[in-house]
Scaffold this active site. Structure first.
Site, PDB file in Angstrom:
ATOM      1  CG  LEU A 123       2.777  35.640  19.115  1.00  0.00           C
ATOM      2  CD1 LEU A 123       2.345  37.311  18.665  1.00  0.00           C
ATOM      3  CD2 LEU A 123       1.876  35.065  19.726  1.00  0.00           C
ATOM      4  CD  GLU A 168      -3.732  40.695  21.033  1.00  0.00           C
ATOM      5  OE1 GLU A 168      -4.358  40.158  22.069  1.00  0.00           O
ATOM      6  OE2 GLU A 168      -2.654  40.564  20.997  1.00  0.00           O
TER       7      GLU A 168
HETATM    8  N1  LIG Z   1      -0.725  33.732  21.700  1.00  0.00           N
HETATM    9  C1  LIG Z   1      -0.336  34.071  22.685  1.00  0.00           C
HETATM   10  O1  LIG Z   1      -0.862  34.679  23.691  1.00  0.00           O
HETATM   11  C2  LIG Z   1       0.895  33.451  23.298  1.00  0.00           C
HETATM   12  C3  LIG Z   1       1.422  33.872  24.804  1.00  0.00           C
HETATM   13  C4  LIG Z   1       2.759  33.178  25.179  1.00  0.00           C
HETATM   14  C5  LIG Z   1       3.428  32.560  24.402  1.00  0.00           C
HETATM   15  N2  LIG Z   1       3.216  32.205  23.023  1.00  0.00           N
HETATM   16  C6  LIG Z   1       3.940  31.248  22.202  1.00  0.00           C
HETATM   17  O2  LIG Z   1       3.925  30.001  22.646  1.00  0.00           O
HETATM   18  C7  LIG Z   1       5.224  29.527  22.439  1.00  0.00           C
HETATM   19  C8  LIG Z   1       5.774  29.209  23.888  1.00  0.00           C
HETATM   20  O3  LIG Z   1       5.349  28.546  24.694  1.00  0.00           O
HETATM   21  P1  LIG Z   1       5.630  27.343  25.145  1.00  0.00           P
HETATM   22  O4  LIG Z   1       4.315  26.516  25.778  1.00  0.00           O
HETATM   23  O5  LIG Z   1       6.166  26.153  24.133  1.00  0.00           O
HETATM   24  O6  LIG Z   1       6.428  27.221  26.017  1.00  0.00           O
HETATM   25  P2  LIG Z   1       6.756  28.061  27.674  1.00  0.00           P
HETATM   26  O7  LIG Z   1       5.875  27.828  28.517  1.00  0.00           O
HETATM   27  O8  LIG Z   1       6.976  29.640  27.427  1.00  0.00           O
HETATM   28  O9  LIG Z   1       8.279  27.644  28.118  1.00  0.00           O
HETATM   29  C9  LIG Z   1       8.443  26.604  28.438  1.00  0.00           C
HETATM   30  C10 LIG Z   1       9.542  26.266  29.504  1.00  0.00           C
HETATM   31  O10 LIG Z   1       9.307  26.954  30.676  1.00  0.00           O
HETATM   32  C11 LIG Z   1       9.860  26.257  31.605  1.00  0.00           C
HETATM   33  N3  LIG Z   1       8.616  25.963  32.412  1.00  0.00           N
HETATM   34  C12 LIG Z   1       7.137  26.015  32.088  1.00  0.00           C
HETATM   35  N4  LIG Z   1       6.442  25.699  33.126  1.00  0.00           N
HETATM   36  C13 LIG Z   1       7.224  25.645  34.139  1.00  0.00           C
HETATM   37  C14 LIG Z   1       7.104  25.184  35.518  1.00  0.00           C
HETATM   38  N5  LIG Z   1       5.746  25.146  35.851  1.00  0.00           N
HETATM   39  N6  LIG Z   1       8.012  25.313  36.280  1.00  0.00           N
HETATM   40  C15 LIG Z   1       9.553  25.305  35.983  1.00  0.00           C
HETATM   41  N7  LIG Z   1       9.467  25.714  34.544  1.00  0.00           N
HETATM   42  C16 LIG Z   1       8.643  25.758  33.799  1.00  0.00           C
HETATM   43  C17 LIG Z   1      10.408  25.249  31.165  1.00  0.00           C
HETATM   44  O11 LIG Z   1      11.732  25.525  30.826  1.00  0.00           O
HETATM   45  P3  LIG Z   1      13.203  24.777  30.940  1.00  0.00           P
HETATM   46  O12 LIG Z   1      13.171  24.015  29.752  1.00  0.00           O
HETATM   47  O13 LIG Z   1      14.087  25.740  30.894  1.00  0.00           O
HETATM   48  O14 LIG Z   1      12.918  24.062  32.307  1.00  0.00           O
HETATM   49  C18 LIG Z   1       9.863  24.750  29.842  1.00  0.00           C
HETATM   50  O15 LIG Z   1      10.497  23.960  28.881  1.00  0.00           O
HETATM   51  C19 LIG Z   1       5.748  30.393  21.584  1.00  0.00           C
HETATM   52  O16 LIG Z   1       5.529  30.079  20.109  1.00  0.00           O
HETATM   53  C20 LIG Z   1       5.137  31.791  21.999  1.00  0.00           C
HETATM   54  O17 LIG Z   1       5.089  32.681  20.565  1.00  0.00           O
HETATM   55  C21 LIG Z   1       1.716  32.666  22.538  1.00  0.00           C
END
Ligand SMILES: NC(=O)c1ccc[n+]([C@@H]2O[C@H](COP(=O)([O-])OP(=O)(O)OC[C@H]3O[C@@H](n4cnc5c(N)ncnc54)[C@H](OP(=O)(O)O)[C@@H]3O)[C@@H](O)[C@H]2O)c1
Length: 189
Positions: A23, A33
């Site tokens: 985060l 939160e």
């Molecule tokens: N502030 C908040 O409320 C909050 C909430 C959630 C996350 N976060 C932060 O966000 C970051 C992670 O999010 P991110 O956007 O980088 O990654 P993410 O969406 O969590 O993960 C991305 C991975 O998920 C898979 N994926 C995503 N969409 C897909 C789909 N439609 N179909 C199949 N697989 C799919 C793929 O995996 P593969 O590469 O294995 O194919 C992709 O590389 C972290 O820093 C976390 O702490 C914050």
């Protein structure tokens, strides 16, 4: 009645939600939160059923190992590359519509609400999906450096609700970080 899709997210003023797999405000913790996130995603309205959380692979691995799977919820992880659910996850889906199909078919007797909990591409897909949707947004009122972002919420597609049950309306503050809760509902197209 079509199923309502819910998304829950905490975002900085520039819509940043993550930094280096964590985060943006890490190592600061926003415990209340987090309790809000837990309460909203756990509380089921149907006795004997659990809510479902759907997340991308990176969001799954951003959760400390000791807290995975998120308890009292059915955890579905999305990945195009994984061949089986990551250790501890309940289900794996290879795309968003397969995850929703899994909920509606295989989990039809067990699942109640569906919560999309990140990251970027899942929020985007959810926000662009047809049907009733709600976005539970924590507006963090302090900017931190971010590398992952929430898509902009189109106000011709979503309206900000003036109140929502169980969602506090007053300004919150923890560890010197102010934030407020907002709930958006999709407008019938
Ligand atoms: N502030 C908040 O409320 C909050 C909430 C959630 C996350 N976060 C932060 O966000 C970051 C992670 O999010 P991110 O956007 O980088 O990654 P993410 O969406 O969590 O993960 C991305 C991975 O998920 C898979 N994926 C995503 N969409 C897909 C789909 N439609 N179909 C199949 N697989 C799919 C793929 O995996 P593969 O590469 O294995 O194919 C992709 O590389 C972290 O820093 C976390 O702490 C914050």
């Amino acid at each position: 009645m079509p199923r309502v899709l819910n998304a829950i997210v905490a975002a900085c003023p520039d819509l940043g939600i993550g930094k280096n797999g964590n985060l943006p405000w890490h190592p600061a913790r926003l415990s209340n939160e987090f309790k809000h996130f837990r309460k909203m995603t756990v509380t089921s309205s149907v006795e004997g059923r659990q809510n479902v959380v759907i997340m991308g692979r990176k969001t799954w691995f951003s959760i400390p190992a000791k807290n995975r799977p998120l308890p009292d919820r059915i955890n579905i992880v999305l990945s195009r590359q994984c061949k089986e659910p990551p250790a501890g996850a309940h289900y794996l889906a290879s795309d968003f519509s397969s995850a929703l199909r899994l909920v509606d078919v295989e989990l039809a007797d067990q699942a109640d609400q569906v919560w999309i909990i990140g990251g970027s591409s899942l929020y985007k897909e959810m926000m662009e999906t047809l049907g009733p949707r709600r976005l539970f947004v924590t507006q963090i009122l302090k900017q931190f450096e971010c590398d992952t972002f929430l898509p902009e919420i189109c106000l011709d597609k979503y309206r900000l609700l003036s109140e929502f049950p169980e969602v506090p309306q007053d300004l919150q503050e923890e560890n010197g970080i102010q934030y407020k809760y907002e709930v958006y509902e999709s407008i019938e197209q």
